[in-house]
Write a protein that holds these residues in place. Sequence first.
Motif, PDB file in Angstrom:
ATOM      1  N   GLN A   6      13.968  -1.249  -0.477  1.00  0.00           N
ATOM      2  CA  GLN A   6      13.410   0.151   0.141  1.00  0.00           C
ATOM      3  C   GLN A   6      13.137  -0.224   1.728  1.00  0.00           C
ATOM      4  O   GLN A   6      12.729  -1.253   1.927  1.00  0.00           O
ATOM      5  CB  GLN A   6      12.340   0.665  -0.583  1.00  0.00           C
ATOM      6  N   ILE A   7      13.759   0.696   2.375  1.00  0.00           N
ATOM      7  CA  ILE A   7      13.687   0.578   3.951  1.00  0.00           C
ATOM      8  C   ILE A   7      13.283   1.745   4.658  1.00  0.00           C
ATOM      9  O   ILE A   7      13.452   2.778   4.369  1.00  0.00           O
ATOM     10  CB  ILE A   7      15.135   0.173   4.519  1.00  0.00           C
ATOM     11  N   GLU A   8      12.154   1.339   5.375  1.00  0.00           N
ATOM     12  CA  GLU A   8      11.291   2.556   6.208  1.00  0.00           C
ATOM     13  C   GLU A   8      11.546   1.955   7.668  1.00  0.00           C
ATOM     14  O   GLU A   8      10.918   0.908   7.927  1.00  0.00           O
ATOM     15  CB  GLU A   8       9.873   2.643   5.646  1.00  0.00           C
ATOM     16  N   THR A   9      12.040   3.039   8.361  1.00  0.00           N
ATOM     17  CA  THR A   9      12.246   2.937  10.050  1.00  0.00           C
ATOM     18  C   THR A   9      11.901   4.029  10.607  1.00  0.00           C
ATOM     19  O   THR A   9      12.358   4.087  11.924  1.00  0.00           O
ATOM     20  CB  THR A   9      13.569   2.057  10.218  1.00  0.00           C
ATOM     21  N   ALA A  10      11.615   5.142   9.958  1.00  0.00           N
ATOM     22  CA  ALA A  10      11.567   6.451  10.526  1.00  0.00           C
ATOM     23  C   ALA A  10      10.308   6.493  11.557  1.00  0.00           C
ATOM     24  O   ALA A  10      10.521   7.420  12.427  1.00  0.00           O
ATOM     25  CB  ALA A  10      11.251   7.734   9.470  1.00  0.00           C
ATOM     26  N   THR A  11       9.404   5.677  11.673  1.00  0.00           N
ATOM     27  CA  THR A  11       8.089   5.784  12.423  1.00  0.00           C
ATOM     28  C   THR A  11       8.079   4.532  13.408  1.00  0.00           C
ATOM     29  O   THR A  11       8.976   3.632  12.987  1.00  0.00           O
ATOM     30  CB  THR A  11       7.142   6.067  11.797  1.00  0.00           C
ATOM     31  N   THR A  12       6.915   4.277  13.699  1.00  0.00           N
ATOM     32  CA  THR A  12       6.924   2.878  14.484  1.00  0.00           C
ATOM     33  C   THR A  12       6.919   1.849  13.550  1.00  0.00           C
ATOM     34  O   THR A  12       6.819   0.400  13.786  1.00  0.00           O
ATOM     35  CB  THR A  12       5.474   2.930  15.195  1.00  0.00           C
ATOM     36  N   SER A  13       6.389   2.029  12.073  1.00  0.00           N
ATOM     37  CA  SER A  13       6.518   0.951  11.235  1.00  0.00           C
ATOM     38  C   SER A  13       7.876   0.400  10.742  1.00  0.00           C
ATOM     39  O   SER A  13       8.536   1.210  10.546  1.00  0.00           O
ATOM     40  CB  SER A  13       5.755   1.370  10.087  1.00  0.00           C
ATOM     41  N   CYS A  14       7.979  -0.670  10.791  1.00  0.00           N
ATOM     42  CA  CYS A  14       9.506  -1.397  10.314  1.00  0.00           C
ATOM     43  C   CYS A  14       8.950  -2.021   9.137  1.00  0.00           C
ATOM     44  O   CYS A  14       8.467  -3.148   9.042  1.00  0.00           O
ATOM     45  CB  CYS A  14      10.176  -2.132  11.088  1.00  0.00           C
ATOM     46  N   SER A  15       9.481  -1.542   7.902  1.00  0.00           N
ATOM     47  CA  SER A  15       9.039  -1.888   6.536  1.00  0.00           C
ATOM     48  C   SER A  15      10.094  -2.009   5.632  1.00  0.00           C
ATOM     49  O   SER A  15      10.998  -1.190   5.539  1.00  0.00           O
ATOM     50  CB  SER A  15       8.090  -1.184   6.088  1.00  0.00           C
ATOM     51  N   VAL A  16      10.290  -3.136   4.708  1.00  0.00           N
ATOM     52  CA  VAL A  16      10.959  -3.208   3.471  1.00  0.00           C
ATOM     53  C   VAL A  16      10.229  -3.645   2.398  1.00  0.00           C
ATOM     54  O   VAL A  16       9.282  -4.067   2.383  1.00  0.00           O
ATOM     55  CB  VAL A  16      12.162  -4.299   3.995  1.00  0.00           C
ATOM     56  N   ALA A  17      10.723  -3.288   1.165  1.00  0.00           N
ATOM     57  CA  ALA A  17       9.873  -3.354   0.047  1.00  0.00           C
ATOM     58  C   ALA A  17      11.004  -3.591  -1.008  1.00  0.00           C
ATOM     59  O   ALA A  17      12.129  -3.008  -0.934  1.00  0.00           O
ATOM     60  CB  ALA A  17       8.958  -2.466  -0.352  1.00  0.00           C
ATOM     61  N   LEU A  18      10.591  -4.578  -2.100  1.00  0.00           N
ATOM     62  CA  LEU A  18      11.430  -4.591  -3.379  1.00  0.00           C
ATOM     63  C   LEU A  18      10.692  -3.875  -4.716  1.00  0.00           C
ATOM     64  O   LEU A  18       9.569  -4.427  -4.662  1.00  0.00           O
ATOM     65  CB  LEU A  18      11.659  -5.769  -3.456  1.00  0.00           C
ATOM     66  N   TYR A  55      21.192 -10.787  -3.174  1.00  0.00           N
ATOM     67  CA  TYR A  55      21.612  -9.456  -2.979  1.00  0.00           C
ATOM     68  C   TYR A  55      22.302  -8.748  -4.052  1.00  0.00           C
ATOM     69  O   TYR A  55      22.291  -7.574  -4.216  1.00  0.00           O
ATOM     70  CB  TYR A  55      22.483  -9.512  -1.669  1.00  0.00           C
ATOM     71  N   ASN A  56      23.122  -9.382  -4.791  1.00  0.00           N
ATOM     72  CA  ASN A  56      23.964  -8.924  -5.819  1.00  0.00           C
ATOM     73  C   ASN A  56      23.035  -8.495  -7.052  1.00  0.00           C
ATOM     74  O   ASN A  56      23.370  -7.570  -7.850  1.00  0.00           O
ATOM     75  CB  ASN A  56      24.927  -9.940  -6.424  1.00  0.00           C
ATOM     76  N   ASP A  57      21.710  -8.968  -7.210  1.00  0.00           N
ATOM     77  CA  ASP A  57      20.847  -8.643  -8.106  1.00  0.00           C
ATOM     78  C   ASP A  57      20.454  -7.000  -7.943  1.00  0.00           C
ATOM     79  O   ASP A  57      20.052  -6.367  -8.923  1.00  0.00           O
ATOM     80  CB  ASP A  57      19.466  -9.369  -8.182  1.00  0.00           C
ATOM     81  N   LEU A  58      20.411  -6.615  -6.801  1.00  0.00           N
ATOM     82  CA  LEU A  58      19.963  -5.307  -6.563  1.00  0.00           C
ATOM     83  C   LEU A  58      20.911  -4.130  -7.083  1.00  0.00           C
ATOM     84  O   LEU A  58      21.969  -4.213  -7.242  1.00  0.00           O
ATOM     85  CB  LEU A  58      19.965  -5.007  -4.906  1.00  0.00           C
ATOM     86  N   ASP A  59      19.861  -3.135  -7.451  1.00  0.00           N
ATOM     87  CA  ASP A  59      20.843  -2.106  -8.235  1.00  0.00           C
ATOM     88  C   ASP A  59      20.952  -0.855  -7.312  1.00  0.00           C
ATOM     89  O   ASP A  59      21.926   0.015  -7.464  1.00  0.00           O
ATOM     90  CB  ASP A  59      19.811  -1.416  -9.334  1.00  0.00           C
ATOM     91  N   ALA A  60      20.272  -0.722  -6.288  1.00  0.00           N
ATOM     92  CA  ALA A  60      20.383   0.329  -5.185  1.00  0.00           C
ATOM     93  C   ALA A  60      19.614  -0.069  -3.975  1.00  0.00           C
ATOM     94  O   ALA A  60      18.776  -0.895  -3.963  1.00  0.00           O
ATOM     95  CB  ALA A  60      19.758   1.675  -5.817  1.00  0.00           C
ATOM     96  N   ILE A  61      19.961   0.702  -3.044  1.00  0.00           N
ATOM     97  CA  ILE A  61      19.293   0.586  -1.759  1.00  0.00           C
ATOM     98  C   ILE A  61      18.665   2.184  -1.374  1.00  0.00           C
ATOM     99  O   ILE A  61      19.430   2.971  -1.459  1.00  0.00           O
ATOM    100  CB  ILE A  61      20.286   0.402  -0.553  1.00  0.00           C
ATOM    101  N   ALA A  62      17.177   2.161  -1.181  1.00  0.00           N
ATOM    102  CA  ALA A  62      16.684   3.317  -0.969  1.00  0.00           C
ATOM    103  C   ALA A  62      16.259   3.237   0.466  1.00  0.00           C
ATOM    104  O   ALA A  62      15.899   2.438   1.215  1.00  0.00           O
ATOM    105  CB  ALA A  62      15.506   3.466  -1.816  1.00  0.00           C
ATOM    106  N   VAL A  63      16.540   4.448   1.436  1.00  0.00           N
ATOM    107  CA  VAL A  63      16.098   4.475   2.710  1.00  0.00           C
ATOM    108  C   VAL A  63      15.339   5.797   2.787  1.00  0.00           C
ATOM    109  O   VAL A  63      15.444   6.749   2.327  1.00  0.00           O
ATOM    110  CB  VAL A  63      17.405   4.496   3.529  1.00  0.00           C
ATOM    111  N   SER A  64      14.230   5.537   3.990  1.00  0.00           N
ATOM    112  CA  SER A  64      13.469   6.685   4.357  1.00  0.00           C
ATOM    113  C   SER A  64      14.222   7.615   5.343  1.00  0.00           C
ATOM    114  O   SER A  64      14.762   7.070   6.555  1.00  0.00           O
ATOM    115  CB  SER A  64      12.262   6.469   5.293  1.00  0.00           C
ATOM    116  N   SER A  65      14.520   8.884   4.855  1.00  0.00           N
ATOM    117  CA  SER A  65      15.709   9.511   5.423  1.00  0.00           C
ATOM    118  C   SER A  65      15.246  10.440   6.438  1.00  0.00           C
ATOM    119  O   SER A  65      16.034  10.984   7.396  1.00  0.00           O
ATOM    120  CB  SER A  65      16.379  10.500   4.471  1.00  0.00           C
ATOM    121  N   GLY A  66      14.076  10.445   7.041  1.00  0.00           N
ATOM    122  CA  GLY A  66      13.624  11.306   8.085  1.00  0.00           C
ATOM    123  C   GLY A  66      12.705  12.590   7.679  1.00  0.00           C
ATOM    124  O   GLY A  66      12.794  12.880   6.572  1.00  0.00           O
TER     125      GLY A  66
END
Length: 230
Positions: A6-18, A55-66
């Motif tokens: 999971q990727i969050e970059t829509a605000t001042t926070s730059c954040s990733v999570a599993l 990376y190959n273990d991942l099932d999907a990538i989620a992103v904060s869309s705005g």
Amino acid sequence: MSLILQIETATTSCSVALARVGEVLDFKEINARNIHAEVITLYINELLNNTGISYNDLDAIAVSSGPGSYTGLRIGVSTAKGLCFALDKPLIAVETLEAMADGVINNPGFFADDKTLLCPMIDARRMEVYTALFDTAGNRVRETAADIIDENSFADYLQHHKIIFFGDGAEKCKSVLSNNPNAAFSDDFTNSAIYLTEKAAQKFADGVFEDVAYYEPYYLKDFIAGKKAL
């Protein structure tokens, strides 16, 4: 079974999570302006190394869309799409304001009656914010909009509801809204990729994925470039 980056970059926070099946395994983040491009891929690599996941273990990538920062959204979505292309994984988009509301609702210390409303706010320009209203079950009460805040903002809702304002756009609204007894402000909220977890897991289970080739962030407004100082 789902293992989602999971990727969050829509605000001042730059954040990733599993997260695996809706449970956060680990996360890494920093709340600072203009640093997203510098650290996002480093954080992803560190997160995977720390958890022993490839990376190959991942099932999907989620992103904060705005909505949110134009540059931040471009960085986050470009990173997510690049990973999806390279790994042949599906892309999940979660609206930023919805994720922020989930972050408050799922906080173990959060208690509110069913008349309370949640108002996530993302800083835009001057007294403008990107915002929406949600009830304490996460249902949308007011659609996402770019609002210029004044003393009459949310007046109809504040007559009948307590509203909790939070996010990096809420601080600048205090001066015009805090005189209303039904207006409350949360000062300790920082946006995070962990808040994408619930919506991302549900979308994965339902097979709700984006077209990686054509997906674009939810900017809400057109980008307006400022003049470069001489």
